[in-house]
Design an enzyme around this catalytic site. Structure first.
Site, PDB file in Angstrom:
ATOM      1  N   SER A  14      18.708 -57.181 -36.805  1.00  0.00           N
ATOM      2  CA  SER A  14      18.598 -58.440 -37.546  1.00  0.00           C
ATOM      3  C   SER A  14      17.405 -58.433 -38.498  1.00  0.00           C
ATOM      4  CB  SER A  14      18.390 -59.615 -36.579  1.00  0.00           C
ATOM      5  OG  SER A  14      19.187 -59.478 -35.449  1.00  0.00           O
ATOM      6  N   ASP A 120      19.998 -62.457 -19.968  1.00  0.00           N
ATOM      7  CA  ASP A 120      18.766 -62.396 -19.188  1.00  0.00           C
ATOM      8  C   ASP A 120      18.886 -63.329 -17.995  1.00  0.00           C
ATOM      9  OD1 ASP A 120      16.229 -61.596 -18.481  1.00  0.00           O
ATOM     10  OD2 ASP A 120      15.315 -62.098 -20.409  1.00  0.00           O
ATOM     11  N   GLU A 155      20.907 -56.872 -17.595  1.00  0.00           N
ATOM     12  CA  GLU A 155      21.778 -56.019 -18.408  1.00  0.00           C
ATOM     13  C   GLU A 155      22.133 -54.729 -17.682  1.00  0.00           C
ATOM     14  OE1 GLU A 155      19.952 -57.851 -22.566  1.00  0.00           O
ATOM     15  OE2 GLU A 155      19.052 -56.080 -21.636  1.00  0.00           O
ATOM     16  N   THR A 188      13.334 -52.829 -18.631  1.00  0.00           N
ATOM     17  CA  THR A 188      12.134 -53.358 -19.278  1.00  0.00           C
ATOM     18  C   THR A 188      11.496 -54.535 -18.541  1.00  0.00           C
ATOM     19  OG1 THR A 188      13.564 -54.736 -20.656  1.00  0.00           O
ATOM     20  CG2 THR A 188      12.864 -52.623 -21.575  1.00  0.00           C
ATOM     21  N   SER A 189      12.299 -55.263 -17.771  1.00  0.00           N
ATOM     22  CA  SER A 189      11.742 -56.350 -16.963  1.00  0.00           C
ATOM     23  C   SER A 189      12.673 -56.608 -15.798  1.00  0.00           C
ATOM     24  CB  SER A 189      11.580 -57.630 -17.797  1.00  0.00           C
ATOM     25  OG  SER A 189      12.848 -58.088 -18.216  1.00  0.00           O
ATOM     26  N   VAL A 228       2.691 -63.012 -19.071  1.00  0.00           N
ATOM     27  CA  VAL A 228       2.066 -63.889 -20.069  1.00  0.00           C
ATOM     28  C   VAL A 228       2.880 -65.173 -20.093  1.00  0.00           C
ATOM     29  CG1 VAL A 228       1.335 -64.119 -22.467  1.00  0.00           C
ATOM     30  CG2 VAL A 228       1.390 -61.863 -21.406  1.00  0.00           C
ATOM     31  N   ASP A 237      12.583 -56.048 -29.099  1.00  0.00           N
ATOM     32  CA  ASP A 237      12.743 -55.231 -30.303  1.00  0.00           C
ATOM     33  C   ASP A 237      11.496 -54.383 -30.549  1.00  0.00           C
ATOM     34  OD1 ASP A 237      15.144 -56.690 -30.627  1.00  0.00           O
ATOM     35  OD2 ASP A 237      14.081 -58.253 -31.716  1.00  0.00           O
TER      36      ASP A 237
END
Length: 314
Positions: A14, A120, A155, A188-189, A228, A237
């Site tokens: 994008s 998510d 995912e 990633t998480s 955070v 991204d």
């Protein structure tokens, strides 16, 4: 130092006029780290869709094909990397796969880095924010041609059809993902319990390589980074772009690549939240515009991140 051979990335993501998501979040870090970046803008919006309003255009698969044909006619369609992220359209995604396969014929060493953006978890409940019919395309067409994938926990669960409750199950899911094609998988998480406590987020990485004698070797790591307290857009991204860069610079050391990626990420997020709070003023919650990633201000951290997050080899 002798100059590195030019390394060229085709990034299909994008574009926003204002702010940092997609290509706007990926291009600057890659350029700062020495890559040539050719961008195809899958959409052109005024800003990301987390704002109250957005306007703009969407590129369809025929238009993507037309742009690629232009490159091909000029014989400038040789790439070292392809990077893709958020896509909403199945035919667009299928066209991306065709392009990746053709580019891999041009250059058998091409590495495709794919962030299979589908959804998510919020408060433990997963939900998809792209049309459901993208899942089979990612699972059956995209992941098999990808070399590095960066799903979040939800995912990874969608792609394998398996739920993750423990680190052991996460490692099994990563093995299933390796079996589908990619030799590097980074979750990633996740909502797994971090050994360092509830204020930390766990990411897991797995790199499987075939040695000269044909035996397979897998390096697995865990990274715990401080949570955070804010909702950022564009972080995935940025993560995928920096992981591309650092795995290129440390091809057989996922531990170092992830430490540098996650550390740089932390520097950017800490700078962003600090600045957003100042802009919002005492006691006010920062808005979307104030929470745009402080990308340019973080140039030095992106280029040469001080390692503030260490990875554990599992």
């Amino acid at each position: 130092m002798e100059p590195e051979r030019e390394c060229r990335v085709l990034s299909i993501q994008s574009h926003v006029v204002r702010g940092y998501v997609g290509n706007k979040a990926a291009t600057f870090p890659l350029q700062v780290l020495g890559f040539e970046v050719d961008t195809v803008n899958s959409v052109q919006f005024s800003n990301h869709t987390g704002y109250a309003h957005w306007k703009g255009q969407v590129l369809n698969s025929d238009e993507l094909h037309e742009l690629y044909e232009g490159l091909k006619l000029n014989k400038v369609n040789r790439y070292d990397y392809v990077l893709t992220g958020y896509t909403r359209d199945t035919s667009f995604l299928a066209m991306v796969v065709d392009i990746v396969q053709e580019l891999k014929q041009q250059n058998s060493n091409l590495v495709y880095v794919c962030d299979p953006v589908m959804g998510d978890k919020w408060n433990g409940e997963g939900s998809m924010y792209v049309p459901k019919d993208l899942l089979p395309v990612y699972r059956d067409k995209v992941v098999p041609v990808a070399d590095i994938i960066t799903p979040n926990q939800f995912e990874a669960e969608l792609l394998t059809g398996r739920k993750i409750h423990t680190e052991k199950e996460a490692l099994e899911v990563m093995d299933m993902l390796h079996a589908m094609g990619p030799e590097t998988v980074v979750i990633t998480s996740s909502d797994l319990q971090a050994p360092l406590g509830n204020d930390y987020l766990i990411a897991l990485g797995s790199h499987r390589k075939t040695k000269a004698d044909g035996t397979k070797m897998t390096q697995r790591i865990r990274v715990e980074s401080p949570k955070v307290d804010a909702v950022f857009v564009g972080t995935g991204d940025l993560f995928a772009a920096m992981l591309l860069a650092w795995t290129h610079k440390h091809p057989n050391n996922l531990k170092v690549a992830c430490e540098k990626t996650v550390s740089a990420m932390q520097h950017v997020l800490q700078r962003t939240i600090k600045s957003a709070k100042v802009q919002a003023g005492e006691g006010n919650k920062p808005n979307s515009a104030q929470l745009e990633l402080r990308m340019v201000q973080s140039k030095k951290d992106i280029e040469n991140p001080e390692i503030i997050v260490k990875a554990t080899v599992l």
